[in-house]
Design a protein around this motif. Sequence first.
Motif, PDB file in Angstrom:
ATOM      1  N   ARG A 155      -5.572   1.938   9.152  1.00 40.15           N
ATOM      2  CA  ARG A 155      -4.715   1.415   8.083  1.00 40.15           C
ATOM      3  C   ARG A 155      -3.463   2.275   7.964  1.00 40.15           C
ATOM      4  NH1 ARG A 155      -9.907   0.451   5.393  1.00 40.15           N
ATOM      5  NH2 ARG A 155     -10.141  -1.785   5.013  1.00 40.15           N
ATOM      6  N   ASN A 156      -2.366   1.646   7.501  1.00 38.36           N
ATOM      7  CA  ASN A 156      -1.129   2.416   7.347  1.00 38.36           C
ATOM      8  C   ASN A 156      -1.149   3.197   6.038  1.00 38.36           C
ATOM      9  OD1 ASN A 156      -0.021   0.824   5.135  1.00 38.36           O
ATOM     10  ND2 ASN A 156       0.379  -0.785   6.642  1.00 38.36           N
ATOM     11  N   ILE A 157      -0.101   3.938   5.800  1.00 37.90           N
ATOM     12  CA  ILE A 157      -0.073   4.858   4.668  1.00 37.90           C
ATOM     13  C   ILE A 157      -0.221   4.140   3.329  1.00 37.90           C
ATOM     14  CG2 ILE A 157       2.449   4.779   4.460  1.00 37.90           C
ATOM     15  CD1 ILE A 157       2.329   7.776   3.737  1.00 37.90           C
ATOM     16  N   PHE A 158       0.191   2.861   3.273  1.00 41.68           N
ATOM     17  CA  PHE A 158       0.127   2.123   2.017  1.00 41.68           C
ATOM     18  C   PHE A 158      -1.232   1.473   1.779  1.00 41.68           C
ATOM     19  CE2 PHE A 158       4.648   1.985   3.259  1.00 41.68           C
ATOM     20  CZ  PHE A 158       5.186   2.645   2.175  1.00 41.68           C
ATOM     21  N   THR A 159      -2.039   1.366   2.819  1.00 36.93           N
ATOM     22  CA  THR A 159      -3.327   0.681   2.675  1.00 36.93           C
ATOM     23  C   THR A 159      -4.522   1.582   2.989  1.00 36.93           C
ATOM     24  OG1 THR A 159      -3.196  -0.149   4.962  1.00 36.93           O
ATOM     25  CG2 THR A 159      -2.293  -1.560   3.229  1.00 36.93           C
ATOM     26  N   LYS A 160      -4.287   2.878   3.122  1.00 42.06           N
ATOM     27  CA  LYS A 160      -5.364   3.818   3.402  1.00 42.06           C
ATOM     28  C   LYS A 160      -6.417   3.800   2.291  1.00 42.06           C
ATOM     29  CE  LYS A 160      -4.345   6.268   7.193  1.00 42.06           C
ATOM     30  NZ  LYS A 160      -5.272   6.372   8.351  1.00 42.06           N
ATOM     31  N   THR A 161      -7.637   4.167   2.671  1.00 35.93           N
ATOM     32  CA  THR A 161      -8.704   4.378   1.698  1.00 35.93           C
ATOM     33  C   THR A 161      -8.710   5.852   1.334  1.00 35.93           C
ATOM     34  OG1 THR A 161     -10.006   2.613   2.736  1.00 35.93           O
ATOM     35  CG2 THR A 161     -11.171   4.107   1.247  1.00 35.93           C
ATOM     36  N   TRP A 162      -8.549   6.156   0.045  1.00 31.90           N
ATOM     37  CA  TRP A 162      -8.404   7.536  -0.378  1.00 31.90           C
ATOM     38  C   TRP A 162      -9.137   7.747  -1.697  1.00 31.90           C
ATOM     39  CZ3 TRP A 162      -5.846   8.030  -5.100  1.00 31.90           C
ATOM     40  CH2 TRP A 162      -5.132   6.897  -5.506  1.00 31.90           C
ATOM     41  N   SER A 163      -9.291   9.010  -2.052  1.00 30.25           N
ATOM     42  CA  SER A 163     -10.006   9.338  -3.278  1.00 30.25           C
ATOM     43  C   SER A 163      -9.435  10.606  -3.898  1.00 30.25           C
ATOM     44  CB  SER A 163     -11.501   9.548  -2.982  1.00 30.25           C
ATOM     45  OG  SER A 163     -12.223   9.859  -4.151  1.00 30.25           O
TER      46      SER A 163
END
Length: 204
Positions: A155-163
């Motif tokens: 995924r690109n920087i705008f759609t990454k999975t993060w927490s």
Amino acid sequence: MNWILYIIADVAFSIICYLTNWLVIFFADEYGNMPKCLRWWQTYDNCLDVDFIAKEVVPKIFRYDFDKHYIYYPEVKDGALMIPGYVKIIDPEFTLRERVQRYFCRLWWLYRNTGYGFAYEVCGRDYDKYDVKTYRNYENSDQDACYIGIVQDDRNIFTKTWSFYYCKRYCKWFYIRIYLGWKIKGLSGRAMIAFHINPFRLAD
């Protein structure tokens, strides 16, 4: 940006839940499970009949003898394995008073975990914990912790999975707790979306 769109959808559904939780409970079965068409209202990892709610959390007027009617088996989360919590019925005979009390216990649980099924199934993300790059991870106690992680996928920087998770006790009475992104800390599998900011959680 992708997360913001999911949050908008999650907040919109939460509003629907706040308005309808009282009604959907009538469709739950004796084991505290919703029909498939209403599973978005229910927590993904538990039934509606959870022992500590009936024994400790609700006001005394709504408490009933949970152990007389049920044996509760907590959820199991181990690696990518997740088995939802469930109950075994011991005594199916509820008095009218007990049914009313059980209704309010179930209602309390739904408002405590509003729209969890939607946040998990619709707004959630599949991920492998071995793909998570951790940038900060410490936990001195339940009230002093910080975690920042990003799933390294295509995924690109705008759609990454993060927490992003942070909690800090700042006075005798309260601590702040912030949880944003997706709940990727810990297990592999599917992570529900997170949007929680509370500067007034009661300290132990």
